[in-house]
Design a protein around this motif. Structure first.
Motif, PDB file in Angstrom:
ATOM      1  N   GLU A   1      77.551  35.082  16.929  1.00 23.84           N
ATOM      2  CA  GLU A   1      76.028  35.533  16.683  1.00 23.84           C
ATOM      3  C   GLU A   1      75.898  36.047  15.374  1.00 23.84           C
ATOM      4  OE1 GLU A   1      72.440  38.270  18.534  1.00 23.84           O
ATOM      5  OE2 GLU A   1      74.252  37.911  19.520  1.00 23.84           O
TER       6      GLU A   1
ATOM      7  N   ASP B   1      78.048  45.223  19.133  1.00 20.59           N
ATOM      8  CA  ASP B   1      76.802  45.116  19.377  1.00 20.59           C
ATOM      9  C   ASP B   1      75.828  43.625  19.426  1.00 20.59           C
ATOM     10  OD1 ASP B   1      76.242  47.783  18.920  1.00 20.59           O
ATOM     11  OD2 ASP B   1      76.028  47.735  16.585  1.00 20.59           O
ATOM     12  N   LYS B   2      76.679  42.686  18.878  1.00 25.13           N
ATOM     13  CA  LYS B   2      76.346  41.364  18.983  1.00 25.13           C
ATOM     14  C   LYS B   2      77.635  40.619  19.651  1.00 25.13           C
ATOM     15  CE  LYS B   2      73.481  41.391  15.050  1.00 25.13           C
ATOM     16  NZ  LYS B   2      72.258  41.885  15.906  1.00 25.13           N
ATOM     17  N   GLU B   3      77.119  39.276  20.367  1.00 23.02           N
ATOM     18  CA  GLU B   3      78.260  38.498  20.643  1.00 23.02           C
ATOM     19  C   GLU B   3      78.937  37.724  19.653  1.00 23.02           C
ATOM     20  OE1 GLU B   3      78.869  38.227  24.227  1.00 23.02           O
ATOM     21  OE2 GLU B   3      77.343  39.447  24.345  1.00 23.02           O
ATOM     22  N   ARG B   4      80.248  37.414  19.963  1.00 20.46           N
ATOM     23  CA  ARG B   4      80.882  36.906  18.779  1.00 20.46           C
ATOM     24  C   ARG B   4      80.138  35.283  18.548  1.00 20.46           C
ATOM     25  NH1 ARG B   4      87.260  37.997  20.697  1.00 20.46           N
ATOM     26  NH2 ARG B   4      86.664  39.983  20.541  1.00 20.46           N
TER      27      ARG B   4
ATOM     28  N   ASN C   1      73.207  37.377  12.093  1.00 15.14           N
ATOM     29  CA  ASN C   1      71.969  38.067  11.934  1.00 15.14           C
ATOM     30  C   ASN C   1      71.044  37.137  11.276  1.00 15.14           C
ATOM     31  OD1 ASN C   1      72.937  40.697  12.521  1.00 15.14           O
ATOM     32  ND2 ASN C   1      73.392  41.309  10.192  1.00 15.14           N
ATOM     33  N   GLU C   2      69.602  37.395  11.766  1.00 12.96           N
ATOM     34  CA  GLU C   2      68.382  36.512  11.240  1.00 12.96           C
ATOM     35  C   GLU C   2      67.657  37.113  10.057  1.00 12.96           C
ATOM     36  OE1 GLU C   2      66.531  34.756  14.478  1.00 12.96           O
ATOM     37  OE2 GLU C   2      68.637  34.054  15.472  1.00 12.96           O
TER      38      GLU C   2
END
Length: 67
Positions: free
Chosen positions: A64, A59-62, A66-67
């Motif tokens: 990256e 789901d996310k790039e390596r 969570n904010e």
């Protein structure tokens, strides 16, 4: 336990699939379902299969976060 709808099964086998009566009566219910396209479904996704998909399509790039 419910009974089989023999007239419908025979119509499907003899008319729809064009089976000979002797071939129809040799089939098991599972084989008839498969021929009618009702069987042979894939098994549900296993945990290992899910992990493989998650690794291949994250789901996310390596790197990256969570904010």
């Amino acid at each position: 336990m419910t009974g089989f709808d023999w007239p419908a099964l025979m119509r499907a086998g003899l008319q729809g699939l064009r089976l000979k009566p002797e071939d129809f009566w040799k089939l098991t219910p599972a084989e008839l379902r498969l021929l009618l396209g009702q069987g042979g479904a894939q098994a549900p996704l296993s945990r290992a299969g899910l992990e493989t998909l998650l690794a291949a399509y994250p789901d996310k790039e390596r790197g990256e976060v969570n904010e």
